[in-house]
Motif scaffolding. Structure first.
Motif, PDB file in Angstrom:
ATOM      1  N   ASP A 356       0.839  -0.963  -0.121  1.00  0.00           N
ATOM      2  CA  ASP A 356       0.147  -0.157   0.079  1.00  0.00           C
ATOM      3  C   ASP A 356       0.894   1.429  -0.015  1.00  0.00           C
ATOM      4  OD1 ASP A 356      -1.891   1.891  -0.005  1.00  0.00           O
ATOM      5  OD2 ASP A 356      -2.787   1.334   2.132  1.00  0.00           O
ATOM      6  N   GLU A 357       1.457   1.615   1.063  1.00  0.00           N
ATOM      7  CA  GLU A 357       2.235   2.624   1.231  1.00  0.00           C
ATOM      8  C   GLU A 357       3.416   2.769   0.360  1.00  0.00           C
ATOM      9  OE1 GLU A 357       4.898   5.229   4.776  1.00  0.00           O
ATOM     10  OE2 GLU A 357       3.102   3.955   5.327  1.00  0.00           O
ATOM     11  N   TRP A 358       3.986   1.903  -0.079  1.00  0.00           N
ATOM     12  CA  TRP A 358       5.213   1.757  -0.947  1.00  0.00           C
ATOM     13  C   TRP A 358       4.877   1.422  -2.241  1.00  0.00           C
ATOM     14  CZ3 TRP A 358       8.529  -0.741   3.249  1.00  0.00           C
ATOM     15  CH2 TRP A 358       8.716   0.417   4.314  1.00  0.00           C
ATOM     16  N   TRP A 359       3.679   1.107  -2.689  1.00  0.00           N
ATOM     17  CA  TRP A 359       3.193   0.566  -3.808  1.00  0.00           C
ATOM     18  C   TRP A 359       2.477   1.597  -4.845  1.00  0.00           C
ATOM     19  CZ3 TRP A 359       3.563  -4.643  -5.106  1.00  0.00           C
ATOM     20  CH2 TRP A 359       2.902  -5.127  -6.217  1.00  0.00           C
ATOM     21  N   THR A 360       3.135   1.539  -6.093  1.00  0.00           N
ATOM     22  CA  THR A 360       2.284   2.554  -6.752  1.00  0.00           C
ATOM     23  C   THR A 360       1.036   2.174  -7.179  1.00  0.00           C
ATOM     24  OG1 THR A 360       4.563   3.008  -7.572  1.00  0.00           O
ATOM     25  CG2 THR A 360       2.689   3.727  -9.009  1.00  0.00           C
ATOM     26  N   GLU A 361       0.005   2.991  -6.946  1.00  0.00           N
ATOM     27  CA  GLU A 361      -1.369   2.807  -7.217  1.00  0.00           C
ATOM     28  C   GLU A 361      -1.572   2.594  -8.893  1.00  0.00           C
ATOM     29  OE1 GLU A 361      -3.997   5.895  -6.105  1.00  0.00           O
ATOM     30  OE2 GLU A 361      -3.662   5.307  -4.106  1.00  0.00           O
ATOM     31  N   THR A 362      -2.442   1.770  -9.500  1.00  0.00           N
ATOM     32  CA  THR A 362      -2.771   1.606 -10.705  1.00  0.00           C
ATOM     33  C   THR A 362      -3.276   3.102 -11.528  1.00  0.00           C
ATOM     34  OG1 THR A 362      -3.474  -0.611 -10.547  1.00  0.00           O
ATOM     35  CG2 THR A 362      -4.243   0.725 -12.444  1.00  0.00           C
ATOM     36  N   LYS A 363      -2.647   3.305 -12.551  1.00  0.00           N
ATOM     37  CA  LYS A 363      -3.008   4.631 -12.948  1.00  0.00           C
ATOM     38  C   LYS A 363      -3.407   4.500 -14.554  1.00  0.00           C
ATOM     39  CE  LYS A 363       0.635   7.202 -10.237  1.00  0.00           C
ATOM     40  NZ  LYS A 363       1.733   8.132 -10.195  1.00  0.00           N
ATOM     41  N   LYS A 364      -4.386   5.430 -14.935  1.00  0.00           N
ATOM     42  CA  LYS A 364      -4.784   5.388 -16.153  1.00  0.00           C
ATOM     43  C   LYS A 364      -4.189   6.929 -16.724  1.00  0.00           C
ATOM     44  CE  LYS A 364      -8.846   2.709 -15.736  1.00  0.00           C
ATOM     45  NZ  LYS A 364     -10.493   2.562 -15.754  1.00  0.00           N
ATOM     46  N   LEU A 365      -3.701   6.687 -17.940  1.00  0.00           N
ATOM     47  CA  LEU A 365      -2.964   7.643 -18.662  1.00  0.00           C
ATOM     48  C   LEU A 365      -3.371   7.767 -20.089  1.00  0.00           C
ATOM     49  CD1 LEU A 365       0.535   7.042 -16.991  1.00  0.00           C
ATOM     50  CD2 LEU A 365      -1.249   8.928 -16.334  1.00  0.00           C
ATOM     51  N   LYS A 366      -2.813   8.629 -20.801  1.00  0.00           N
ATOM     52  CA  LYS A 366      -3.212   8.907 -22.133  1.00  0.00           C
ATOM     53  C   LYS A 366      -1.959   9.184 -22.985  1.00  0.00           C
ATOM     54  CE  LYS A 366      -6.910  10.620 -25.119  1.00  0.00           C
ATOM     55  NZ  LYS A 366      -8.072  11.328 -25.163  1.00  0.00           N
ATOM     56  N   THR A 367      -1.613   8.499 -24.282  1.00  0.00           N
ATOM     57  CA  THR A 367      -0.610   8.949 -24.915  1.00  0.00           C
ATOM     58  C   THR A 367      -0.984  10.271 -25.796  1.00  0.00           C
ATOM     59  OG1 THR A 367      -1.500   7.606 -26.787  1.00  0.00           O
ATOM     60  CG2 THR A 367       0.144   6.414 -25.366  1.00  0.00           C
ATOM     61  N   ASP A 368       0.103  11.187 -26.055  1.00  0.00           N
ATOM     62  CA  ASP A 368      -0.045  12.382 -26.551  1.00  0.00           C
ATOM     63  C   ASP A 368       0.040  11.742 -28.183  1.00  0.00           C
ATOM     64  OD1 ASP A 368       2.497  12.026 -27.382  1.00  0.00           O
ATOM     65  OD2 ASP A 368       3.516  13.500 -25.953  1.00  0.00           O
ATOM     66  N   VAL A 369      -0.012  13.014 -29.223  1.00  0.00           N
ATOM     67  CA  VAL A 369       0.102  12.612 -30.635  1.00  0.00           C
ATOM     68  C   VAL A 369       1.453  12.045 -31.010  1.00  0.00           C
ATOM     69  CG1 VAL A 369      -1.216  14.697 -31.033  1.00  0.00           C
ATOM     70  CG2 VAL A 369       0.930  15.054 -30.863  1.00  0.00           C
ATOM     71  N   ASN A 370       2.195  11.867 -30.187  1.00  0.00           N
ATOM     72  CA  ASN A 370       3.718  11.261 -30.673  1.00  0.00           C
ATOM     73  C   ASN A 370       3.718   9.880 -30.018  1.00  0.00           C
ATOM     74  OD1 ASN A 370       4.567  13.370 -31.911  1.00  0.00           O
ATOM     75  ND2 ASN A 370       5.146  14.404 -29.928  1.00  0.00           N
ATOM     76  N   GLY A 371       2.631   9.151 -29.363  1.00  0.00           N
ATOM     77  CA  GLY A 371       2.504   8.029 -28.832  1.00  0.00           C
ATOM     78  C   GLY A 371       3.238   7.910 -27.411  1.00  0.00           C
ATOM     79  N   GLU A 372       3.540   9.231 -26.867  1.00  0.00           N
ATOM     80  CA  GLU A 372       4.280   9.146 -25.683  1.00  0.00           C
ATOM     81  C   GLU A 372       3.648   9.415 -24.439  1.00  0.00           C
ATOM     82  OE1 GLU A 372       8.334  10.593 -27.735  1.00  0.00           O
ATOM     83  OE2 GLU A 372       7.337  11.888 -26.715  1.00  0.00           O
ATOM     84  N   LEU A 373       3.947   9.237 -23.013  1.00  0.00           N
ATOM     85  CA  LEU A 373       3.377   9.642 -21.915  1.00  0.00           C
ATOM     86  C   LEU A 373       4.759   9.516 -20.803  1.00  0.00           C
ATOM     87  CD1 LEU A 373       2.993   6.931 -20.101  1.00  0.00           C
ATOM     88  CD2 LEU A 373       1.265   6.537 -21.682  1.00  0.00           C
ATOM     89  N   GLU A 374       4.301  10.172 -19.706  1.00  0.00           N
ATOM     90  CA  GLU A 374       5.376  10.364 -18.687  1.00  0.00           C
ATOM     91  C   GLU A 374       4.688   9.387 -17.401  1.00  0.00           C
ATOM     92  OE1 GLU A 374       6.706  14.222 -17.780  1.00  0.00           O
ATOM     93  OE2 GLU A 374       8.319  14.030 -19.299  1.00  0.00           O
ATOM     94  N   PHE A 375       5.608   8.723 -16.793  1.00  0.00           N
ATOM     95  CA  PHE A 375       4.918   7.748 -15.718  1.00  0.00           C
ATOM     96  C   PHE A 375       6.091   7.885 -14.554  1.00  0.00           C
ATOM     97  CE2 PHE A 375       4.628   3.778 -13.369  1.00  0.00           C
ATOM     98  CZ  PHE A 375       3.654   3.746 -12.783  1.00  0.00           C
ATOM     99  N   THR A 376       5.653   8.022 -13.317  1.00  0.00           N
ATOM    100  CA  THR A 376       6.577   7.880 -12.223  1.00  0.00           C
ATOM    101  C   THR A 376       6.112   6.987 -11.180  1.00  0.00           C
ATOM    102  OG1 THR A 376       7.246  10.267 -12.381  1.00  0.00           O
ATOM    103  CG2 THR A 376       7.639   9.009 -10.131  1.00  0.00           C
ATOM    104  N   GLY A 377       6.839   6.013 -10.893  1.00  0.00           N
ATOM    105  CA  GLY A 377       6.590   4.933 -10.029  1.00  0.00           C
ATOM    106  C   GLY A 377       7.539   4.227  -9.064  1.00  0.00           C
ATOM    107  N   THR A 378       7.164   3.382  -8.290  1.00  0.00           N
ATOM    108  CA  THR A 378       8.230   2.664  -7.374  1.00  0.00           C
ATOM    109  C   THR A 378       8.838   1.466  -8.435  1.00  0.00           C
ATOM    110  OG1 THR A 378       6.924   2.973  -5.388  1.00  0.00           O
ATOM    111  CG2 THR A 378       8.527   1.160  -5.571  1.00  0.00           C
ATOM    112  N   ARG A 379      10.264   1.819  -8.384  1.00  0.00           N
ATOM    113  CA  ARG A 379      10.889   0.548  -9.279  1.00  0.00           C
ATOM    114  C   ARG A 379      10.685  -0.636  -8.956  1.00  0.00           C
ATOM    115  NH1 ARG A 379      15.560   3.517  -7.533  1.00  0.00           N
ATOM    116  NH2 ARG A 379      16.481   1.788  -6.708  1.00  0.00           N
ATOM    117  N   GLY A 380      10.307  -1.499 -10.013  1.00  0.00           N
ATOM    118  CA  GLY A 380       9.937  -2.925  -9.924  1.00  0.00           C
ATOM    119  C   GLY A 380       9.172  -3.228 -11.310  1.00  0.00           C
ATOM    120  N   ASP A 381       8.542  -4.280 -11.221  1.00  0.00           N
ATOM    121  CA  ASP A 381       7.755  -4.909 -12.268  1.00  0.00           C
ATOM    122  C   ASP A 381       6.212  -4.539 -12.590  1.00  0.00           C
ATOM    123  OD1 ASP A 381       9.875  -6.699 -12.675  1.00  0.00           O
ATOM    124  OD2 ASP A 381       8.985  -8.294 -11.573  1.00  0.00           O
TER     125      ASP A 381
END
Length: 407
Positions: A356-381
């Protein structure tokens, strides 16, 4: 607490099946596991994986396994030489392989413990000369590293070597050799042999001694050219929690080497504390050592502070709890589970931290016109889902850019 050292910010480039940027598409990113090694010794896996248990015992062990897999991603399997090869030339290789395969199938990183230790050394060493003992030790290292090369890629090379030459409780072959050769030469030959046989594996120097003696030994090893991948630090607290000040002191002193640290054996009891006058914990022998309500509350509070302190330090890469269930080593109430497999408050609090505290919550994001997005999370799988497709990826340190393809 600043945990930036556990996070990674990355820019993703997502391509469709034709290799073109996936534009303006909603995606879902979910964490599947930690990079950090949250572990516990898994000795109970050995008889279970080899079908050595009757139906009732197997069913009980399955309760243990379910609790284990619910929070841990890392385990230690027993390779104590005297138990692994009680009769010379007849190691329990297949039995331990089945356990390691079981762990691998359940996404557990496995550490072998240990390749060399004066305690639990085989009795048959006593009939050999020092030269023959050492030849047998080196042969053991080569054999087991090769036999388990695809299953175990992390090892405690030598355990509790600070005391090894001075160990006087009973005769054993390895203390004799350590007295004759000296600790640093013993360590160097073992590490050199290990790294030659398995150059991609992680090799650890492990000890319970957290005084300057261990620091001096590490210093001497580094000066002698020993390549220590991780420093292992045991923290058996049967006589009371270290406290924040001691924990920070240990971290400060051993981080000066710049080598990753694993807290390899962590125990805290949830009952009465062991009397302080016992210098060797093994000397405290009791038939009944119950867990108490007050002790469980204390254990939970201490677990939270200890894990937060260690996880907050950038050089610490793993923490291994020692004995998931009460009543194991020394019959102590040092488990996170009671003997009926019910979770103590410490188990529940640790799960909250890890999942929970050290776990990255599931996030819904959207790619831009270049097919790119930014994401920050706890390192892992992680997994990235796009409609009916799912891609697995790792979020690793300094991984500023990640390219994923639906092809």
């Amino acid at each position: 607490m600043n945990l930036d050292h556990r996070q990674q910010k990355s820019k993703f480039k997502i391509l469709n099946s034709n290799g073109e940027p996936l534009k303006n598409q909603e995606v879902e990113i979910s964490q599947k596991d930690h990079e950090f090694l949250f572990g516990c010794n898994g000795f109970e896996f050995v008889p279970y994986a080899s079908d050595q248990l009757d139906a009732e015992a197997a069913a009980e062990t399955e309760k243990y396994i379910a609790r284990f897999l619910d929070i841990f991603n890392f385990t230690t399997l027993p390779f104590y030489w005297g138990q692994f090869e009680p009769e010379r030339g007849k190691p329990r290789t297949e039995e331990l392989k089945k356990a390691a395969q079981f762990c691998q199938q359940n996404n557990l990183t496995v550490k072998g413990h240990p390749l060399s230790w004066h305690t639990l050394a085989p009795d048959w060493l006593l009939d050999l000369s020092n030269q023959e003992i050492w030849e047998a030790q080196i042969k053991r290292v080569k054999r087991d590293l090769n036999d388990f090369k695809e299953l175990v890629d992390m090892w405690d090379v030598i355990n509790e070597v600070v005391i090894m030459p001075n160990f006087d409780k009973y005769d054993n072959g390895l203390t004799r050799v350590a007295q004759a050769k000296g600790r640093i030469k013993v360590i160097k030959e073992l590490f050199d042999t290990s790294q030659k046989e398995a150059p991609k594996a992680t090799f650890i120097l492990n000890d319970f001694n957290t005084t300057a003696a261990y620091e001096i030994l590490i210093d001497g090893c580094l000066q002698a050219g020993v390549e220590i991948d991780n420093i292992g630090i045991q923290s058996h607290m049967h006589q009371g929690y270290w406290g924040l000040e001691k924990t920070q002191d240990v971290l400060e002193r051993f981080s000066r080497f710049g080598i990753p640290i694993q807290f390899s054996e962590v125990t805290m009891v949830s009952g009465e504390l062991m009397p302080a006058h016992y210098l060797d914990l093994n000397d405290y022998q009791v038939e009944n050592w119950p867990s108490t309500k007050a002790g469980e509350k204390r254990q939970a509070e201490n677990v939270v502070e200890f894990y937060k302190t260690l996880y907050g330090h950038p050089l610490v890469e793993g923490i291994t709890w020692w004995d998931l269930i009460d009543g194991q080593w020394l019959n102590a109430p040092s488990g996170l589970l009671r003997e009926d497999y019910s979770p103590k408050p410490a188990y529940n609090e640790l799960k909250k931290l890890i999942k929970d505290e050290w776990w990255t919550e599931t996030k819904k994001l959207k790619t831009d016109v270049n097919g790119e997005l930014e994401f920050t999370g706890t390192r892992g799988d992680y997994s990235l889902k796009i409609k009916d497709k799912e891609i697995d990826f790792k979020l690793e340190k300094d991984q500023a850019k990640i390219s994923l393809s639906l092809a």
